[in-house]
Every structure is written in C-alpha cells, then in structure tokens.
Design a protein around this motif. Structure first.
Motif, PDB file in Angstrom:
ATOM      1  N   GLU A 137    -107.545  -8.044  64.779  1.00  0.00           N
ATOM      2  CA  GLU A 137    -107.091  -7.486  66.059  1.00  0.00           C
ATOM      3  C   GLU A 137    -105.574  -7.336  66.084  1.00  0.00           C
ATOM      4  OE1 GLU A 137    -108.583 -10.124  69.053  1.00  0.00           O
ATOM      5  OE2 GLU A 137    -110.660  -9.769  68.508  1.00  0.00           O
ATOM      6  N   SER A 138    -104.979  -7.016  64.958  1.00  0.00           N
ATOM      7  CA  SER A 138    -103.513  -7.073  64.843  1.00  0.00           C
ATOM      8  C   SER A 138    -102.802  -5.779  65.210  1.00  0.00           C
ATOM      9  CB  SER A 138    -103.132  -7.494  63.432  1.00  0.00           C
ATOM     10  OG  SER A 138    -103.578  -6.505  62.526  1.00  0.00           O
ATOM     11  N   GLN A 139    -103.477  -4.852  65.883  1.00  0.00           N
ATOM     12  CA  GLN A 139    -102.802  -3.603  66.244  1.00  0.00           C
ATOM     13  C   GLN A 139    -101.718  -3.848  67.295  1.00  0.00           C
ATOM     14  OE1 GLN A 139    -106.066  -3.763  65.474  1.00  0.00           O
ATOM     15  NE2 GLN A 139    -105.779  -2.509  63.653  1.00  0.00           N
ATOM     16  N   ASP A 140    -101.967  -4.777  68.211  1.00  0.00           N
ATOM     17  CA  ASP A 140    -101.015  -5.087  69.273  1.00  0.00           C
ATOM     18  C   ASP A 140    -100.065  -6.173  68.789  1.00  0.00           C
ATOM     19  OD1 ASP A 140     -99.624  -5.755  71.531  1.00  0.00           O
ATOM     20  OD2 ASP A 140    -101.356  -6.471  72.667  1.00  0.00           O
ATOM     21  N   SER A 141     -98.859  -5.768  68.400  1.00  0.00           N
ATOM     22  CA  SER A 141     -97.905  -6.683  67.769  1.00  0.00           C
ATOM     23  C   SER A 141     -97.483  -7.841  68.674  1.00  0.00           C
ATOM     24  CB  SER A 141     -96.678  -5.904  67.300  1.00  0.00           C
ATOM     25  OG  SER A 141     -95.803  -6.761  66.608  1.00  0.00           O
ATOM     26  N   GLU A 142     -97.281  -7.575  69.975  1.00  0.00           N
ATOM     27  CA  GLU A 142     -96.861  -8.640  70.898  1.00  0.00           C
ATOM     28  C   GLU A 142     -97.925  -9.721  70.996  1.00  0.00           C
ATOM     29  OE1 GLU A 142     -95.364  -7.687  74.813  1.00  0.00           O
ATOM     30  OE2 GLU A 142     -94.211  -6.024  73.955  1.00  0.00           O
ATOM     31  N   ASN A 143     -99.155  -9.280  71.154  1.00  0.00           N
ATOM     32  CA  ASN A 143    -100.273 -10.218  71.251  1.00  0.00           C
ATOM     33  C   ASN A 143    -100.422 -10.997  69.951  1.00  0.00           C
ATOM     34  OD1 ASN A 143    -102.465 -11.408  72.611  1.00  0.00           O
ATOM     35  ND2 ASN A 143    -103.892 -10.015  71.599  1.00  0.00           N
ATOM     36  N   THR A 144    -100.236 -10.310  68.826  1.00  0.00           N
ATOM     37  CA  THR A 144    -100.339 -10.958  67.515  1.00  0.00           C
ATOM     38  C   THR A 144     -99.298 -12.057  67.373  1.00  0.00           C
ATOM     39  OG1 THR A 144    -101.209  -8.945  66.516  1.00  0.00           O
ATOM     40  CG2 THR A 144    -100.278 -10.562  65.023  1.00  0.00           C
ATOM     41  N   THR A 145     -98.078 -11.799  67.815  1.00  0.00           N
ATOM     42  CA  THR A 145     -97.012 -12.805  67.735  1.00  0.00           C
ATOM     43  C   THR A 145     -97.400 -14.050  68.520  1.00  0.00           C
ATOM     44  OG1 THR A 145     -95.375 -11.053  67.460  1.00  0.00           O
ATOM     45  CG2 THR A 145     -94.542 -13.213  68.093  1.00  0.00           C
ATOM     46  N   ALA A 146     -97.935 -13.858  69.711  1.00  0.00           N
ATOM     47  CA  ALA A 146     -98.368 -14.993  70.543  1.00  0.00           C
ATOM     48  C   ALA A 146     -99.500 -15.753  69.854  1.00  0.00           C
ATOM     49  CB  ALA A 146     -98.811 -14.500  71.921  1.00  0.00           C
ATOM     50  N   GLU A 147    -100.438 -15.033  69.251  1.00  0.00           N
ATOM     51  CA  GLU A 147    -101.550 -15.684  68.561  1.00  0.00           C
ATOM     52  C   GLU A 147    -101.065 -16.442  67.327  1.00  0.00           C
ATOM     53  OE1 GLU A 147    -104.330 -12.386  68.188  1.00  0.00           O
ATOM     54  OE2 GLU A 147    -105.572 -13.301  69.739  1.00  0.00           O
ATOM     55  N   LEU A 148    -100.074 -15.903  66.639  1.00  0.00           N
ATOM     56  CA  LEU A 148     -99.512 -16.606  65.479  1.00  0.00           C
ATOM     57  C   LEU A 148     -98.830 -17.900  65.924  1.00  0.00           C
ATOM     58  CD1 LEU A 148     -98.118 -13.643  63.347  1.00  0.00           C
ATOM     59  CD2 LEU A 148     -99.942 -15.235  62.686  1.00  0.00           C
ATOM     60  N   LEU A 149     -98.160 -17.880  67.066  1.00  0.00           N
ATOM     61  CA  LEU A 149     -97.559 -19.114  67.592  1.00  0.00           C
ATOM     62  C   LEU A 149     -98.641 -20.143  67.909  1.00  0.00           C
ATOM     63  CD1 LEU A 149     -94.740 -17.675  69.896  1.00  0.00           C
ATOM     64  CD2 LEU A 149     -94.465 -18.850  67.698  1.00  0.00           C
ATOM     65  N   SER A 150     -99.757 -19.677  68.466  1.00  0.00           N
ATOM     66  CA  SER A 150    -100.890 -20.564  68.737  1.00  0.00           C
ATOM     67  C   SER A 150    -101.440 -21.136  67.429  1.00  0.00           C
ATOM     68  CB  SER A 150    -101.987 -19.796  69.485  1.00  0.00           C
ATOM     69  OG  SER A 150    -103.131 -20.581  69.620  1.00  0.00           O
ATOM     70  N   LEU A 151    -101.549 -20.287  66.424  1.00  0.00           N
ATOM     71  CA  LEU A 151    -102.021 -20.714  65.099  1.00  0.00           C
ATOM     72  C   LEU A 151    -101.095 -21.793  64.531  1.00  0.00           C
ATOM     73  CD1 LEU A 151    -104.143 -20.039  62.854  1.00  0.00           C
ATOM     74  CD2 LEU A 151    -102.447 -18.471  61.931  1.00  0.00           C
ATOM     75  N   GLU A 152     -99.798 -21.596  64.699  1.00  0.00           N
ATOM     76  CA  GLU A 152     -98.825 -22.568  64.218  1.00  0.00           C
ATOM     77  C   GLU A 152     -98.999 -23.918  64.925  1.00  0.00           C
ATOM     78  OE1 GLU A 152     -94.037 -22.773  63.309  1.00  0.00           O
ATOM     79  OE2 GLU A 152     -94.774 -21.275  64.721  1.00  0.00           O
ATOM     80  N   GLN A 153     -99.182 -23.881  66.239  1.00  0.00           N
ATOM     81  CA  GLN A 153     -99.385 -25.115  67.008  1.00  0.00           C
ATOM     82  C   GLN A 153    -100.668 -25.825  66.581  1.00  0.00           C
ATOM     83  OE1 GLN A 153     -99.225 -23.452  70.961  1.00  0.00           O
ATOM     84  NE2 GLN A 153     -97.096 -24.093  71.250  1.00  0.00           N
ATOM     85  N   GLN A 154    -101.726 -25.037  66.376  1.00  0.00           N
ATOM     86  CA  GLN A 154    -102.999 -25.628  65.971  1.00  0.00           C
ATOM     87  C   GLN A 154    -102.916 -26.245  64.578  1.00  0.00           C
ATOM     88  OE1 GLN A 154    -106.598 -23.365  66.844  1.00  0.00           O
ATOM     89  NE2 GLN A 154    -105.485 -22.260  68.443  1.00  0.00           N
ATOM     90  N   THR A 155    -102.153 -25.610  63.691  1.00  0.00           N
ATOM     91  CA  THR A 155    -101.963 -26.159  62.343  1.00  0.00           C
ATOM     92  C   THR A 155    -101.281 -27.521  62.424  1.00  0.00           C
ATOM     93  OG1 THR A 155    -101.794 -23.924  61.430  1.00  0.00           O
ATOM     94  CG2 THR A 155    -100.960 -25.712  60.067  1.00  0.00           C
ATOM     95  N   THR A 156    -100.258 -27.607  63.250  1.00  0.00           N
ATOM     96  CA  THR A 156     -99.566 -28.883  63.457  1.00  0.00           C
ATOM     97  C   THR A 156    -100.531 -29.911  64.044  1.00  0.00           C
ATOM     98  OG1 THR A 156     -97.464 -27.758  63.746  1.00  0.00           O
ATOM     99  CG2 THR A 156     -97.616 -29.994  64.633  1.00  0.00           C
ATOM    100  N   GLY A 157    -101.372 -29.477  64.966  1.00  0.00           N
ATOM    101  CA  GLY A 157    -102.360 -30.376  65.574  1.00  0.00           C
ATOM    102  C   GLY A 157    -103.333 -30.944  64.553  1.00  0.00           C
ATOM    103  N   ILE A 158    -103.762 -30.122  63.620  1.00  0.00           N
ATOM    104  CA  ILE A 158    -104.688 -30.599  62.579  1.00  0.00           C
ATOM    105  C   ILE A 158    -103.983 -31.609  61.672  1.00  0.00           C
ATOM    106  CG2 ILE A 158    -106.068 -29.957  60.564  1.00  0.00           C
ATOM    107  CD1 ILE A 158    -106.584 -27.280  61.921  1.00  0.00           C
TER     108      ILE A 158
END
Length: 172
Positions: A137-158
């Motif tokens: 779902e990476s067509q929307d760059s702004e949304n993708t950036t927010a999702e990548l930040l979420s991914l980063e937080q979740q990685t730290t959580g794991i």
C-alpha cells in the motif's frame, strides 16, 4: 488479494511454528533448555532476516521514487533488526544462565517461558504483516512514512520483549 493471502500464510506459518514450539516445550520440562532456546532464537533470526529482505526490496522502490524520509526510516529499522539479531545471537541464553544440571523447571517457570516466547513470536507475526501491508500500500508516501515509524516502534517493542525474556531466564 495477494497481500491478504501473504498475510494469512505468514500468520499460518507463525501459528504452526508456535504449535511446533509447544511440543518442544517438553524440552523445557525435561531441562533440555538448550535445544528449546536454540530453536526459539533461530526462529527469531529467521523472521528478522525475512523482514530485512522485504525492507530492502521496498527501499529500492523508495530510491527510484526519491522518497528520502522513507529510505532513512527503512535504514533505521534495518539497523534495529540487525542489532536485535545480535541480541539474539550473542545475548543471554538458556545455555549460559539456566541450571542445566538436570534439575527440572517448575510448571510456573515453564509457563512463564512459554508466555514470553509466545509474546515475542506473536509480535513478530504482526511486524511481518505490517511490512507486507506497507509494501503493498505504498502509493501514498505520507501514510507510508507514518507506517514506517509505527514499524520502527514495534521493532523496538519486540526487542524490549525479548530483553524481558532474557531477564527472566537470568532469574531462573
């Protein structure tokens, strides 16, 4: 449709791994902590490597589209996952900190280890699903950036969850 199938198969694979691990928990009960711990660690590294591979493919797409913010976020996540792999490979393990003299773990200790392991694996499945979602779902760059930040937080959580598991192993 393909994305949903990928996520379903990733979740199915993770669930089958968890089920196979539950049979391996006999090893915890029989004080064969080493084998159980090694299997668990190998699965974490395998999943992290799979996520890193997905991120590298996605990074190439971001490079072609000159999405600098996304590229920087992907690099941070990849570094975090590589550090997590180092934690898994070189950190405290059942081999070094658990009494392997033949005494068995209590039911409560086995239950706690299972709970810690299950939480880590469950979070890794969610991370894998999120990476797949972002990629598809990476067509929307702004949304993708927010999702990548979420991914980063979740990685730290794991990583933190795994660290809690190691603290528990140290305490046994």
């Amino acid at each position: 449709e393909m994305c949903i199938r990928d996520r379903a198969s990733a979740a199915g694979l993770a669930l089958s791994f968890v089920k196979s691990q539950f049979t391996k928990y006999q090893a915890y009960k029989n004080s064969k902590i080493y084998e159980t711990d090694v299997g668990f660690r190998e699965e974490i590294v395998r999943r992290n490597t799979m996520i890193i591979n997905h991120l590298e493919v996605f990074e190439q797409r971001c490079l072609r589209q000159k999405q600098v913010e996304n590229i920087v976020a992907i690099q941070r996540i990849r570094n975090n996952l590589n550090s997590f792999n180092d934690d898994v490979n070189f950190g405290v393990s059942g081999t070094t900190n658990v009494n392997t003299s033949g005494s068995t773990l209590s039911k409560k200790q086995v239950k706690n280890l299972i709970e810690h392991d299950h939480k880590v694996l469950e979070r890794q499945v969610k991370l894998t699903n999120l990476v797949n979602k972002i990629q598809h779902e990476s067509q929307d760059s702004e949304n993708t950036t927010a999702e990548l930040l979420s991914l980063e937080q979740q990685t730290t959580g794991i990583r933190n969850q795994f660290s809690e598991r190691n603290s528990y192993i140290k305490s046994i």
